[in-house]
Motif scaffolding. Structure first.
Motif, mmCIF file in Angstrom:
data_model
loop_
_atom_site.group_PDB
_atom_site.id
_atom_site.type_symbol
_atom_site.label_atom_id
_atom_site.label_comp_id
_atom_site.label_asym_id
_atom_site.label_seq_id
_atom_site.Cartn_x
_atom_site.Cartn_y
_atom_site.Cartn_z
ATOM 1 N N LYS A 5 0.843 -1.193 0.000
ATOM 2 C CA LYS A 5 0.000 0.000 0.000
ATOM 3 C C LYS A 5 0.876 1.239 0.000
ATOM 4 C CE LYS A 5 -2.071 3.562 2.230
ATOM 5 N NZ LYS A 5 -1.637 4.527 3.251
ATOM 6 N N VAL A 26 7.542 7.624 6.322
ATOM 7 C CA VAL A 26 8.482 7.331 7.418
ATOM 8 C C VAL A 26 8.834 5.857 7.298
ATOM 9 C CG1 VAL A 26 7.974 9.058 9.189
ATOM 10 C CG2 VAL A 26 6.439 7.125 8.909
ATOM 11 N N THR A 60 7.126 8.157 18.954
ATOM 12 C CA THR A 60 6.125 9.219 18.835
ATOM 13 C C THR A 60 6.248 9.819 17.452
ATOM 14 O OG1 THR A 60 5.073 11.093 19.947
ATOM 15 C CG2 THR A 60 7.469 11.209 19.707
ATOM 16 N N ASP A 61 5.376 10.764 17.108
ATOM 17 C CA ASP A 61 5.427 11.362 15.782
ATOM 18 C C ASP A 61 6.789 12.009 15.552
ATOM 19 O OD1 ASP A 61 5.067 12.714 13.427
ATOM 20 O OD2 ASP A 61 3.127 13.567 13.979
ATOM 21 N N PRO A 62 7.583 11.490 14.605
ATOM 22 C CA PRO A 62 8.911 12.067 14.368
ATOM 23 C C PRO A 62 8.872 13.524 13.906
ATOM 24 C CG PRO A 62 8.421 10.316 12.769
ATOM 25 C CD PRO A 62 7.310 10.327 13.758
ATOM 26 N N ARG A 63 7.708 13.986 13.470
ATOM 27 C CA ARG A 63 7.612 15.402 13.073
ATOM 28 C C ARG A 63 7.619 16.320 14.285
ATOM 29 N NH1 ARG A 63 3.169 15.669 8.164
ATOM 30 N NH2 ARG A 63 3.814 13.650 7.364
ATOM 31 N N LYS A 121 -1.259 8.980 13.316
ATOM 32 C CA LYS A 121 -2.018 8.701 12.100
ATOM 33 C C LYS A 121 -1.278 7.815 11.095
ATOM 34 C CE LYS A 121 -1.072 12.644 9.230
ATOM 35 N NZ LYS A 121 -1.634 13.241 8.068
HETATM 36 P P1 ADP Z 1 0.327 8.143 4.174
HETATM 37 O O1 ADP Z 1 0.003 9.300 3.285
HETATM 38 O O2 ADP Z 1 1.458 7.304 3.653
HETATM 39 O O3 ADP Z 1 -0.867 7.336 4.563
HETATM 40 P P2 ADP Z 1 0.209 9.481 6.748
HETATM 41 O O4 ADP Z 1 0.519 10.940 6.701
HETATM 42 O O5 ADP Z 1 -1.213 9.061 6.843
HETATM 43 O O6 ADP Z 1 0.938 8.783 5.504
HETATM 44 O O7 ADP Z 1 0.993 8.798 7.965
HETATM 45 C C1 ADP Z 1 2.391 8.958 8.097
HETATM 46 C C2 ADP Z 1 2.691 10.069 9.083
HETATM 47 O O8 ADP Z 1 2.237 9.685 10.374
HETATM 48 C C3 ADP Z 1 4.162 10.353 9.288
HETATM 49 O O9 ADP Z 1 4.660 11.267 8.345
HETATM 50 C C4 ADP Z 1 4.208 10.909 10.718
HETATM 51 O O10 ADP Z 1 4.314 12.322 10.750
HETATM 52 C C5 ADP Z 1 2.870 10.526 11.317
HETATM 53 N N1 ADP Z 1 3.007 9.830 12.590
HETATM 54 C C6 ADP Z 1 2.325 10.139 13.732
HETATM 55 N N2 ADP Z 1 2.687 9.352 14.736
HETATM 56 C C7 ADP Z 1 3.625 8.487 14.255
HETATM 57 C C8 ADP Z 1 4.377 7.416 14.831
HETATM 58 N N3 ADP Z 1 4.231 7.069 16.094
HETATM 59 N N4 ADP Z 1 5.243 6.751 14.031
HETATM 60 C C9 ADP Z 1 5.403 7.097 12.734
HETATM 61 N N5 ADP Z 1 4.719 8.104 12.139
HETATM 62 C C10 ADP Z 1 3.829 8.794 12.876
#
Ligand code: ADP
Ligand code: ASP
Ligand code: MG
Length: 410
Positions: free
Chosen positions: A2, A174, A180-183, A208
């Motif tokens: 995916k 990522v 946690t959220d790396p951002r 997310k």
């Molecule tokens: P996609 O478009 O591939 O579905 P998303 O934006 O929905 O991607 O999800 C990826 C994002 O989730 C990452 O860029 C990151 O900022 C965020 N995120 C939040 N929490 C986490 C976490 N614990 N581990 C990894 N990513 C996380």
């Protein structure tokens, strides 16, 4: 396989996705690919539906047509990727949700998948054809296009893997699931493995990276699930990503595995309620009837005899409707005053180790107290603790908790 929105954001990235798919095929795998819309596309489509609604004030928004509009982003990327694979000399075709079919219920905008008959898709894949599937969309029992809620392509992918009996690799921006959220926290560490239970909590509490329902479905259907980066070329050291698996299959025992946050909350306070049986039942029945999900709840005695106060949280997009419903039933419920606060965030720590370790809450409250972050509401379950705080302190709280549990040193 995916691929999310950032992974198919332009033709260059779609070409790279094509190379990653081709490498799997060359390795002898039978491949189905699920794609999201290009990054930003779904937001743009949602904004168009808002604009259409604003042009006709007073008319009820048509959920079926909302779905007809927002599902279109995935149709484009599925077609473009199938085209790209064909140009590479591979045998591929696109599939829309209704063609498989991915059958959903009638809850437009947040539909649930009821059934995915895998025969037609499986037969096509058996001929060596790569199936390129539009994520996020299905078809309702009444024959209308339905979408699965934001982030729903993850759930499409797990459902397809379950239907054709495969494993599910979620490629994203990522290279795995982090503490946690790396951002928000650059010191976040990648987890080699995370349990289904923890991933479910992390997703539902705001991380997310995977849609909550995709984890639920993978857990129920025993689909092997992995999160990894799409920003690599085939043959480059890909990294193992993160494997989502049973708790028993994780060697290293952690007390806390992650910190999640959500800014989609609103707090409603009802003051001066009568302190008698049945009041809560009335309040929450009204909200349930309106399909409004309530998350945290606290009730406390007020200073004056026979009176109580109640605070609860709902999704921010439901806040206005909640206030309307409460005010509409003011005399029936019997409260004196109502307040709503949308400037709140929920920060949570998650870990299966909490079941058997004392002091997890103490560490959380101490870390927040040391930074002067006031806690408005607390809720706990067996493997998580959540606090509601002023939205302004979200990042500060996430970083403080991440370091308090030593997650930067994992
Ligand atoms: P996609 O478009 O591939 O579905 P998303 O934006 O929905 O991607 O999800 C990826 C994002 O989730 C990452 O860029 C990151 O900022 C965020 N995120 C939040 N929490 C986490 C976490 N614990 N581990 C990894 N990513 C996380
Ligand atoms: N494109 C949809 C969204 O933005 C579905 C997804 O990306 O998973 O919500
Ligand atoms: Mg996503």
């Amino acid at each position: 396989m995916k691929f999310g929105g950032t992974s198919v954001a332009d033709m260059e990235r779609i070409a790279r996705v094509g190379r990653l798919v081709a490498a799997e095929v060359a390795a002898g795998k039978r491949v189905a690919v699920v794609v999201s819309a290009m990054a930003g596309k779904t937001n743009e489509l949602v904004a168009w539906t808002d604009a259409a609604g604003a042009a006709a004030p007073g008319l009820a928004p048509s959920d079926e047509e909302y779905d007809a509009v927002v599902a279109s982003g995935e149709q484009v990327t599925a077609g473009l990727l199938a085209m790209t694979l064909r140009h590479m000399g591979l045998n591929a075709r696109s599939w829309m949700g209704w063609q498989i079919p991915i059958i959903t219920d009638d809850a437009h905008g947040r539909a649930r998948i009821d059934d995915v008959p895998g025969e037609k898709l499986g037969a096509a894949m058996d001929t060596g054809e790569i199936a390129v599937i539009a994520g996020f969309q299905g078809v309702s029992r009444s024959g209308r296009i339905a979408t699965l809620g934001r982030g729903g392509s993850d759930t499409s992918a797990v459902a397809i893997a379950a239907a054709v009996g495969g494993q599910c690799d979620i490629y994203t921006d990522v290279d795995g699931v982090y503490t946690t959220d790396p951002r928000i926290e650059s010191k976040a560490r990648k987890l080699a493995r995370v349990s289904y239970e923890e991933m479910l909590e992390m997703a539902s509490l705001g991380a997310k990276v995977l849609q909550t329902r995709s984890v639920e479905l993978a857990m129920a259907q025993r689909v092997p699930l992995r999160v990894l980066s799409s920003f690599v070329e085939p043959g480059e050291a890909p990294g193992q990503g993160t494997i989502v698996c049973d708790e028993e299959d994780i060697m290293e025992k952690r007390i806390v595995s992650g910190v999640a946050y959500s800014r989609d909350e609103a707090k409603i306070s009802l003051f001066g309620l009568p302190d008698r049986a049945g009041v809560s039942a009335t309040i929450f029945s009204k909200l349930a009837d309106a399909n409004i999900n309530v998350d945290m709840i606290v009730q406390s005695h007020a200073r004056s005899e026979g009176a109580a106060n109640m605070e609860f949280t709902v999704g921010r997009r439901d806040a206005a409707r909640t206030v309307e419903i409460m005010n509409g039933a003011k005399s029936e419920i019997g409260f004196a005053d109502l307040a709503v606060n949308e400037d709140v965030a929920k920060v949570s720590v998650i870990g299966v180790g909490m079941r058997s370790h004392a002091g997890v809450a103490k560490t959380m409250f101490t870390a927040l107290a040391e930074r002067g972050v006031n806690i408005q509401v607390i809720s706990t379950s067996e493997i998580k603790i959540s606090v509601l705080i002023d939205a302004e302190y979200t990042e500060l709280a996430v970083r403080a908790l991440h370091s308090a549990y030593g997650l930067d040193k994992l």
